[in-house]
Design an enzyme around this catalytic site. Sequence first.
Site, PDB file in Angstrom:
ATOM      1  N   GLU A 322       0.840  -1.196   0.000  1.00  0.00           N
ATOM      2  CA  GLU A 322       0.000   0.000   0.000  1.00  0.00           C
ATOM      3  C   GLU A 322       0.880   1.254   0.000  1.00  0.00           C
ATOM      4  O   GLU A 322       0.701   2.152  -0.819  1.00  0.00           O
ATOM      5  CB  GLU A 322      -0.895  -0.018   1.237  1.00  0.00           C
ATOM      6  CG  GLU A 322      -1.782   1.196   1.390  1.00  0.00           C
ATOM      7  CD  GLU A 322      -2.535   1.192   2.711  1.00  0.00           C
ATOM      8  OE1 GLU A 322      -3.494   1.968   2.830  1.00  0.00           O
ATOM      9  OE2 GLU A 322      -2.161   0.426   3.623  1.00  0.00           O
ATOM     10  N   HIS A 323       1.812   1.327   0.956  1.00  0.00           N
ATOM     11  CA  HIS A 323       2.750   2.446   1.045  1.00  0.00           C
ATOM     12  C   HIS A 323       4.167   1.915   0.858  1.00  0.00           C
ATOM     13  O   HIS A 323       4.538   0.916   1.472  1.00  0.00           O
ATOM     14  CB  HIS A 323       2.688   3.127   2.413  1.00  0.00           C
ATOM     15  CG  HIS A 323       1.323   3.551   2.842  1.00  0.00           C
ATOM     16  ND1 HIS A 323       0.539   2.785   3.697  1.00  0.00           N
ATOM     17  CD2 HIS A 323       0.606   4.665   2.539  1.00  0.00           C
ATOM     18  CE1 HIS A 323      -0.606   3.416   3.901  1.00  0.00           C
ATOM     19  NE2 HIS A 323      -0.600   4.544   3.213  1.00  0.00           N
ATOM     20  N   ASP A 356      -0.323  10.758   4.598  1.00  0.00           N
ATOM     21  CA  ASP A 356      -1.592  10.475   5.269  1.00  0.00           C
ATOM     22  C   ASP A 356      -2.403  11.737   5.503  1.00  0.00           C
ATOM     23  O   ASP A 356      -3.637  11.699   5.482  1.00  0.00           O
ATOM     24  CB  ASP A 356      -1.335   9.800   6.620  1.00  0.00           C
ATOM     25  CG  ASP A 356      -1.313   8.283   6.515  1.00  0.00           C
ATOM     26  OD1 ASP A 356      -1.668   7.754   5.445  1.00  0.00           O
ATOM     27  OD2 ASP A 356      -0.942   7.630   7.509  1.00  0.00           O
ATOM     28  N   HIS A 415     -28.035  -8.414 -36.506  1.00  0.00           N
ATOM     29  CA  HIS A 415     -27.063  -7.324 -36.558  1.00  0.00           C
ATOM     30  C   HIS A 415     -26.824  -6.907 -38.017  1.00  0.00           C
ATOM     31  O   HIS A 415     -26.805  -5.711 -38.348  1.00  0.00           O
ATOM     32  CB  HIS A 415     -25.727  -7.761 -35.946  1.00  0.00           C
ATOM     33  CG  HIS A 415     -25.699  -7.753 -34.455  1.00  0.00           C
ATOM     34  ND1 HIS A 415     -26.478  -8.586 -33.696  1.00  0.00           N
ATOM     35  CD2 HIS A 415     -24.970  -7.015 -33.573  1.00  0.00           C
ATOM     36  CE1 HIS A 415     -26.238  -8.371 -32.406  1.00  0.00           C
ATOM     37  NE2 HIS A 415     -25.322  -7.417 -32.307  1.00  0.00           N
TER      38      HIS A 415
END
Length: 432
Positions: A322-323, A356, A415
């Site tokens: 995360e960090h 933070d 289509h």
Amino acid sequence: MIRLFDFDKVPTSEILTRAILAEENVDAAVDAVLSAVQTEGDTALRRFEKQFDGAELDDLFVTRAELDAAESQVSPELLETLRQAAENIRAFHARQTHSDFILADKPGVVMGQRYTPIESVGVCVPGTPVAFPSTVLMDVIPAKIAGVREIIMATPPAPDGTIAPAALAAAKIAGVTKILKCGGAQAVAAMAYGTQSVPKVDKIVGPGGVYVAAAKRKVFGLVSIDMIAGPSEILVLADGKSNPKWVAADMLSQAEHDKLASAVLVTDSRTLAEAVRDELEIQLESLPRKDVARASIDNNGKIIVTDSLEKAAEAANRIAPEHLELCVDEPFALLPRIRNAGSIFLGRNAPEALGDYFAGPNHTLPTSGTARFSSPLSVDDFVKKSSFLYYTQEALQAVSSQVQSFARQEGLEAHARAIAVRDGEREKEDAR
């Protein structure tokens, strides 16, 4: 005490091991809360707030008087810090906005892409041990920059029904529309389903514990969510010149979050590894949240020793933290080797705590190794992309046979006919 490993001697599975964010009977408990809120609405919210937070609420929302009073209950110094942090966050996230584009380089053809904001968003703000004003700023400001019209912040009240003044002040600074005195799975349910007083939102963001995570997972599809956040993580990649006191302090800054949080040091210096191990023991003794940090360090912490910074970067990429702090002499030289990380802090003077609270980049980040394929919360999380397409009659006719052939190759005759019928109508018009 934290465990120490040699990178070349330990199995990858051991390096990648993380604590599991789980608790017995979470799913059953969350299912019961979701069902009750969906069925009973506000009545269920009041009941759960009394049961889980000890608050008997007449009004589920913060009043204007409460919001206005909050600023006077916050010190001028903190208020100024909140405002400066908000400006830093705005300045960073304003660079994330995108412009619509149009392509018109072929005769008779116009195509492009446009961005529109999500209309309503719910923001979960944890309330234990306090309602975090940093989370308010980080999660609300990108939504405001994106142009979200309605932002409902949900945070659990104290037993007397109040919300921390700093969190209310941050909400006012960031531009929250409404503040719901409610947390946990019940807040997620209220914003996902809507109640008599809580509007249904289109997306729910923000961190929380196991019950919030489970609730967000269960309502995904009915509403969008940002991510399923796991326990906090930090990986410090440090060379032998790093200060062991600084490294230990940075690791403990995440360990104090949660007993399941993980703090990892990867270094090419055994001397530093051993010094940090000793320093962690010294600093732990004076931490107010010693018991939480001790459990995190002992159970989930790791020190990994490599024989080079290149291998240290490899270890960091495998873990995908995360960090990630790069505490080395030349952090910008090492940066290109980093592929997997939520947020990267360069040099010895950019501790994770700076991100933070104050610097500007978002602190809502991918955890549990998901940085391998996902990104921090950003303005992108609050906008939708729509493509558009225009053809003139002549432009469609020029590609008609190719599109029909492609559709029939896939066995989709309707289509093909949707193209062919326009050719047929034109032939009739030309004949007349």
